[in-house]
Write a protein that holds these residues in place. Structure first.
Motif, PDB file in Angstrom:
ATOM      1  N   UNK A 198      -8.434  -1.018  15.833  1.00  6.83           N
ATOM      2  CA  UNK A 198      -7.289  -0.529  16.482  1.00  6.83           C
ATOM      3  C   UNK A 198      -5.575  -1.649  15.627  1.00  6.83           C
ATOM      4  N   UNK A 199      -5.418  -2.437  15.022  1.00  2.00           N
ATOM      5  CA  UNK A 199      -4.933  -3.041  14.042  1.00  2.00           C
ATOM      6  C   UNK A 199      -4.133  -2.346  13.564  1.00  2.00           C
ATOM      7  N   UNK A 200      -3.413  -1.901  13.191  1.00  2.00           N
ATOM      8  CA  UNK A 200      -2.940  -0.522  12.183  1.00  2.00           C
ATOM      9  C   UNK A 200      -2.209  -1.687  11.415  1.00  2.00           C
ATOM     10  N   UNK A 201      -1.589  -2.636  11.589  1.00  2.00           N
ATOM     11  CA  UNK A 201      -0.815  -3.893  11.038  1.00  2.00           C
ATOM     12  C   UNK A 201      -1.211  -5.044  10.815  1.00  2.00           C
ATOM     13  N   UNK A 218       1.427  -0.623  16.620  1.00  3.28           N
ATOM     14  CA  UNK A 218       2.371  -0.395  16.930  1.00  3.28           C
ATOM     15  C   UNK A 218       3.471   0.217  15.342  1.00  3.28           C
ATOM     16  N   UNK A 219       3.365   1.448  15.633  1.00  2.00           N
ATOM     17  CA  UNK A 219       4.142   1.125  14.196  1.00  2.00           C
ATOM     18  C   UNK A 219       5.655   1.221  14.674  1.00  2.00           C
ATOM     19  N   UNK A 220       7.147   0.224  14.262  1.00  2.00           N
ATOM     20  CA  UNK A 220       8.337   0.752  14.920  1.00  2.00           C
ATOM     21  C   UNK A 220       8.754   1.125  14.675  1.00  2.00           C
ATOM     22  N   UNK A 221       8.563   1.449  12.580  1.00  4.10           N
ATOM     23  CA  UNK A 221       9.150   2.796  11.436  1.00  4.10           C
ATOM     24  C   UNK A 221       8.521   2.264  10.342  1.00  4.10           C
ATOM     25  N   UNK A 345       7.543  -9.295  19.718  1.00  7.53           N
ATOM     26  CA  UNK A 345       7.963  -8.175  19.917  1.00  7.53           C
ATOM     27  C   UNK A 345       9.590  -8.112  19.139  1.00  7.53           C
ATOM     28  N   UNK A 346       8.430  -8.574  17.359  1.00  5.41           N
ATOM     29  CA  UNK A 346       9.448  -8.069  16.720  1.00  5.41           C
ATOM     30  C   UNK A 346       9.163  -7.422  15.683  1.00  5.41           C
ATOM     31  N   UNK A 347       9.122  -7.337  14.831  1.00  9.03           N
ATOM     32  CA  UNK A 347       8.896  -6.207  13.190  1.00  9.03           C
ATOM     33  C   UNK A 347       8.437  -7.322  11.972  1.00  9.03           C
ATOM     34  N   UNK A 348       6.974  -6.661  11.520  1.00  5.89           N
ATOM     35  CA  UNK A 348       6.397  -7.341  10.713  1.00  5.89           C
ATOM     36  C   UNK A 348       5.568  -5.695   9.857  1.00  5.89           C
ATOM     37  N   UNK A 349       6.060  -5.995   7.915  1.00  7.05           N
ATOM     38  CA  UNK A 349       5.215  -5.300   7.159  1.00  7.05           C
ATOM     39  C   UNK A 349       5.640  -5.292   5.810  1.00  7.05           C
ATOM     40  N   UNK A 350       5.796  -4.065   5.196  1.00  2.00           N
ATOM     41  CA  UNK A 350       6.352  -4.039   3.985  1.00  2.00           C
ATOM     42  C   UNK A 350       7.556  -2.865   3.336  1.00  2.00           C
ATOM     43  N   UNK A 351       8.077  -3.376   2.672  1.00  2.00           N
ATOM     44  CA  UNK A 351       9.245  -2.661   1.979  1.00  2.00           C
ATOM     45  C   UNK A 351       8.839  -2.580   0.281  1.00  2.00           C
ATOM     46  N   UNK A 354      11.673   3.519  -2.004  1.00  2.35           N
ATOM     47  CA  UNK A 354      11.297   4.459  -0.894  1.00  2.35           C
ATOM     48  C   UNK A 354       9.887   4.022  -0.222  1.00  2.35           C
ATOM     49  N   UNK A 355      10.383   3.242   0.459  1.00  2.00           N
ATOM     50  CA  UNK A 355       8.965   3.127   1.271  1.00  2.00           C
ATOM     51  C   UNK A 355       9.380   1.587   2.213  1.00  2.00           C
ATOM     52  N   UNK A 356       8.811   1.870   3.697  1.00  2.00           N
ATOM     53  CA  UNK A 356       8.994   1.127   4.301  1.00  2.00           C
ATOM     54  C   UNK A 356       7.931   0.928   5.512  1.00  2.00           C
ATOM     55  N   UNK A 357       7.965   0.014   6.145  1.00  2.00           N
ATOM     56  CA  UNK A 357       6.310   0.891   6.360  1.00  2.00           C
ATOM     57  C   UNK A 357       6.800  -0.688   7.733  1.00  2.00           C
ATOM     58  N   UNK A 358       7.189  -1.228   9.451  1.00  2.00           N
ATOM     59  CA  UNK A 358       6.752  -2.017   9.382  1.00  2.00           C
ATOM     60  C   UNK A 358       6.442  -1.443  11.091  1.00  2.00           C
ATOM     61  N   UNK A 359       5.453  -2.699  11.643  1.00  2.00           N
ATOM     62  CA  UNK A 359       5.143  -2.309  12.604  1.00  2.00           C
ATOM     63  C   UNK A 359       5.550  -3.907  13.922  1.00  2.00           C
ATOM     64  N   UNK A 360       5.860  -3.445  14.987  1.00  2.00           N
ATOM     65  CA  UNK A 360       6.039  -3.990  15.994  1.00  2.00           C
ATOM     66  C   UNK A 360       5.067  -5.415  16.409  1.00  2.00           C
ATOM     67  N   UNK A 361       5.443  -6.120  16.503  1.00  2.00           N
ATOM     68  CA  UNK A 361       4.779  -7.393  16.501  1.00  2.00           C
ATOM     69  C   UNK A 361       4.398  -7.297  18.065  1.00  2.00           C
TER      70      UNK A 361
END
Length: 407
Positions: A198-201, A218-221, A345-351, A354-361
């Motif tokens: 279940x570790x999407x990020x 969890x997807x933050x945005x 409880x922060x944000x971590x991901x890839x940008x 045209x693309x942003x994908x940040x998980x909630x930590x």
């Protein structure tokens, strides 16, 4: 050793000198799977609250300066090439998010070696997997020391309930922290987190003297071609048939969940085209490790000209780890929690353009030079039972600690 320079507004590190360039496989959450084995670091920005300035604006400016313009997220994603710059890792701490929201300064951080903002630009190149040492140092993880006792945690929950009774807040997320000393290399332990069910990020981000390992579901945005998505998670039960039925039947969990969905709808509405915010899959039950969790999907079309900085200001820190109203909840969090939330409880991901994908930590651990750190908590409402909430926080962190220990 890294080569870098500092200014009053930001701390830049990089690009690395050729002789110090980390030749390791990049495993940043949400990075393109096909590229992870062939990326090298090109440049890096690190920032802490004491540096001054606006972290959201600094991130957008730094990315643009290195060929990754994210000032208009409504533009179509650029065609991905296997040469040149691929994209960037983006990490924003909970404290940086609170700053963007205008909240009071949180408690001192338990792992001050971690930056509050890290932006790492990666380009395609030849990545070499280092040969394992003939006799790697033994991994040892000591006992966990909590930053508060169960009784103190329960007292904080009662304080939230009192505030709800006064009408100060409707819900506040309360988070605890723990640390454990270690010997050996923490990176293999942190990397194991990404393989949890279940570790999407799932993934790791490293820096000079620090590392973050993430197993967040969890997807933050997420932004693709101007389409916005957030997937708030709120509501937890053991992953058994009885636990699933109990979660679906719980009026308390559903009310808590819908409260946060409404908050996330409002957050997206600030940066969306009028009338485009919708909710899909309300209170869908998903599995993470040995827990059921309730998740919804909130979608919207981005307003014309929406850039990364405004996106971060609208969505950070995430509503599911703050509460409602967000600023009032953050004010209460700063008064009740004994230490800062660090990488949690922060944000971590890839940008990329045209693309942003940040998980909630959530479900995240961090290492400094001496200790591993974890954070876990839950949303508190008027109907919350302190004993049950303390137990829920422990259930969320148990798989993380077991995995870090190698079990």
């Amino acid at each position: 050793m890294v080569h870098g320079k500092s200014t009053e507004r930001m701390r830049k590190v990089g690009p690395y000198g050729v002789e110090t360039l980390p030749q390791v496989v990049v495993d940043v959450p949400a990075a393109p799977a096909a590229c992870r084995g062939a990326l090298t670091e090109r440049a890096r920005l690190q920032w802490r609250r004491g540096d001054g300035g606006d972290p959201a604006a600094l991130a957008e400016e730094f990315l643009a300066a290195h060929g990754l313009p994210l000032h208009d997220l409504t533009r179509p994603a650029t065609t991905h090439s296997d040469t040149g710059v691929c994209g960037a890792a983006l990490y924003l701490s909970a404290a940086a998010g609170a700053l963007l929201a205008g909240a009071p300064t949180p408690a001192p951080e338990p792992a001050p070696a971690l930056p509050d903002l890290a932006v790492v630009i990666y380009e395609h190149g030849t990545t070499i997997r280092p040969a394992p040492p003939s006799a790697p140092p033994a991994w040892w993880l000591g006992p966990w020391t909590e930053s508060w006792t169960p009784r103190q945690h329960a007292a904080a929950i009662e304080s939230v309930r009192t505030a709800i009774g006064r009408g100060d807040v409707y819900q506040t997320n309360i988070v605890g922290h723990a640390a454990a000393r270690y010997t050996g290399d923490p990176l293999p332990a942190l990397s194991r987190l990404g393989a949890l069910p279940g570790a999407r990020y799932g993934g790791v981000l490293t820096g000079d003297g620090w590392a973050i390992g993430c197993a967040s579901p969890e997807t933050l945005v997420e932004v693709t071609d101007g389409h916005l998505i957030t997937r708030p998670i709120k509501g937890t039960r053991p992953a058994t048939a009885a636990g699933r039925a109990e979660l679906l039947a719980s009026a308390k969990e559903r009310a808590e969940h819908i409260m946060i969905v409404d908050l996330e709808r409002n957050d997206l509405a600030r940066i969306a085209r009028t009338g485009t915010v919708t909710v899909d899959d309300l209170f869908a039950v998903r599995r993470w490790c040995d827990l059921w969790q309730a998740e919804s999907t909130v979608r919207a079309a981005a307003a014309d000209g929406l850039g990364l900085a405004d996106l971060l200001r609208a969505t950070c820190p995430g509503g599911s780890v703050t509460g409602a109203p967000k600023l009032a909840a953050l004010t209460q969090i700063s008064a009740l929690e004994p230490v800062g939330r660090g990488a949690g409880m922060g944000a971590l991901g890839w940008v990329a353009p045209g693309r942003v994908d940040l998980g909630l930590t959530i479900r995240t651990a961090a290492a400094d030079g001496e200790k591993l750190h974890t954070w876990a908590g839950g949303g508190i409402t008027w109907d919350s039972d302190p004993t049950a909430e303390v137990a829920e926080a422990a259930a969320k962190t148990t798989p993380i600690r077991a995995t870090l220990a190698g079990r």
